[in-house]
Design an enzyme around this catalytic site. Structure first.
Site, PDB file in Angstrom:
ATOM      1  N   LYS A  52      17.759  16.480 -26.755  1.00 52.28           N
ATOM      2  CA  LYS A  52      18.993  15.679 -26.893  1.00 52.28           C
ATOM      3  C   LYS A  52      20.031  16.476 -27.692  1.00 52.28           C
ATOM      4  O   LYS A  52      21.194  16.546 -27.312  1.00 52.28           O
ATOM      5  CB  LYS A  52      18.687  14.333 -27.583  1.00 52.28           C
ATOM      6  CG  LYS A  52      17.965  13.364 -26.655  1.00 52.28           C
ATOM      7  CD  LYS A  52      17.423  12.133 -27.374  1.00 52.28           C
ATOM      8  CE  LYS A  52      16.555  11.306 -26.426  1.00 52.28           C
ATOM      9  NZ  LYS A  52      15.870  10.189 -27.074  1.00 52.28           N
ATOM     10  N   GLN A  96      14.855   7.670 -32.930  1.00 53.66           N
ATOM     11  CA  GLN A  96      13.813   8.030 -31.972  1.00 53.66           C
ATOM     12  C   GLN A  96      12.575   7.149 -32.162  1.00 53.66           C
ATOM     13  O   GLN A  96      12.050   7.034 -33.259  1.00 53.66           O
ATOM     14  CB  GLN A  96      13.454   9.528 -32.136  1.00 53.66           C
ATOM     15  CG  GLN A  96      12.473  10.054 -31.106  1.00 53.66           C
ATOM     16  CD  GLN A  96      13.019  10.042 -29.679  1.00 53.66           C
ATOM     17  OE1 GLN A  96      14.173  10.393 -29.444  1.00 53.66           O
ATOM     18  NE2 GLN A  96      12.208   9.619 -28.727  1.00 53.66           N
ATOM     19  N   ASP A 119      21.825   3.973 -27.496  1.00 53.01           N
ATOM     20  CA  ASP A 119      20.601   3.726 -26.706  1.00 53.01           C
ATOM     21  C   ASP A 119      20.700   2.385 -25.980  1.00 53.01           C
ATOM     22  O   ASP A 119      19.923   2.113 -25.061  1.00 53.01           O
ATOM     23  CB  ASP A 119      19.367   3.709 -27.620  1.00 53.01           C
ATOM     24  CG  ASP A 119      18.595   5.026 -27.580  1.00 53.01           C
ATOM     25  OD1 ASP A 119      18.757   5.773 -26.602  1.00 53.01           O
ATOM     26  OD2 ASP A 119      17.827   5.289 -28.525  1.00 53.01           O
TER      27      ASP A 119
END
Ligand code: NDP
Length: 292
Positions: A52, A96, A119
């Site tokens: 990422k 994460q 997200d």
């Protein structure tokens, strides 16, 4: 049969983002900034976060990696989240997952400012998405929608069977595909582990989205001729003949199903690469939405 190439499509999307970032720089504007919070040293999480961050650099975004010890308390993580919420230089950030067991994941996700929740996991974003309002769409279903749209896979009036009802894949993709608009207007059935006669359902489907995490679960005799097949599954299967000691398998028995399919995503190289591209797209949107 048309292969839905997620690698190529995600590269195209990244190039599109790069052009926009170059334009922003030329106008003297601040470029988007994505931060990633990583707790602990889990190998898979490190790999995901690493790619990422590299993708951010590739498109010209700024990025920050905040690494925290596995042993940090929930309070310490919440303090970090609060700092990110308040930091005006950060447009969006991700935490994460999975988090260590002593930290309540739900509590952490709820603490993220929905305006920075790239997200798209916060209930405010999920609700807005379900109501067809401007929102951050979770990256994996967003990526599937982009693949369907860019390859012009017919969805309007088609019967789509989604296998899996998780909050990050099955549930959101079933909502998105039933909404009005590109890659939408489908009649959607959501199947899960309690579904009876699953093969009877998938055999009727014009589009099958597999998101359950059981390698090669969908076989050729479970699909109809000409169906479009989207395979979200990613499972590491031990394979001593491979240098890494494992291979990645999807939820679809690719070779046999591909013979009947009109469109199909490979694994790897299908839905997977789209996920990071859509995270970048959400970060660009965050930069645009939050500056107004
Ligand atoms: P979850 O484990 O959260 O959900 C799996 C779903 O599959 C559940 O709804 C479960 O039903 C259903 N299921 C399990 N067994 C069966 C069965 N025998 N028949 C029908 N349905 C069944 O998984 P995720 O949604 O998080 O992930 C699914 C897969 O996608 C995984 O392989 C994951 O690694 C991959 N993935 C890939 C991403 C990408 O970037 N390409 C991103 C995210 C996930 P029930 O609800 O009843 O338990």
């Amino acid at each position: 049969m048309i292969r839905l190439d997620g690698k190529e499509t995600s590269n195209t999307i990244k190039e599109e983002i790069k052009v926009q970032v170059t334009e922003m720089k030329a106008k003297g504007e601040r470029v988007p900034h994505l931060a990633a919070v990583l707790v602990g040293t889990d190998g898979a999480s490190l790999t995901y976060v690493g790619s990422k961050v590299r993708s951010c650099e590739y498109v010209g975004f700024e990025s920050s990696l905040i690494q925290m010890e596995e042993t940090i308390s929930e309070e310490e993580l919440l303090t970090q989240i609060d700092a990110l919420n308040k930091d005006e230089r950060i447009d969006g950030y991700i935490v994460q997952l999975p988090l260590p067991k002593h930290i309540n994941e739900e509590k952490i996700l709820l603490a993220i400012d929905p305006k920075k929740d790239v997200d798209g996991f916060h209930p405010a974003n999920f609700g807005r998405m379900a109501l067809d309002l401007e929102a951050f769409t979770p990256a994996t279903p967003y990526g599937i929608m982009q693949l369907l749209e860019r390859y012009k896979v017919p969805t309007s009036g088609k019967h789509c069977v989604v296998v899996g009802r998780s909050h990050i894949v099955g549930r959101p993709i079933s909502i998105l595909m039933s909404q009005r608009g590109p890659a939408g207007d489908a009649t959607v059935t959501v199947a899960h582990s309690r579904t009876k006669n699953l093969a009877e359902l998938t055999k009727q489907a014009d589009i099958v989205v597999m998101a359950l995490g059981i390698p090669e679960f969908l076989k050729a005799d479970m699909v109809k001729e000409g169906a479009a097949i989207i395979d979200v599954g990613i499972t590491r299967v031990a394979d001593k003949t491979h240098p890494k000691g494992y291979v990645i398998k999807g939820d679809v028995a690719f070779d046999e199903v591909a013979e009947k399919a009109s469109y199909i995503t490979p694994v790897p190289g299908g839905v997977g690469p789209m996920t990071i591209a859509m995270l970048l797209k959400n970060t660009l949107l965050a930069r645009q939405w939050n500056q107004d």
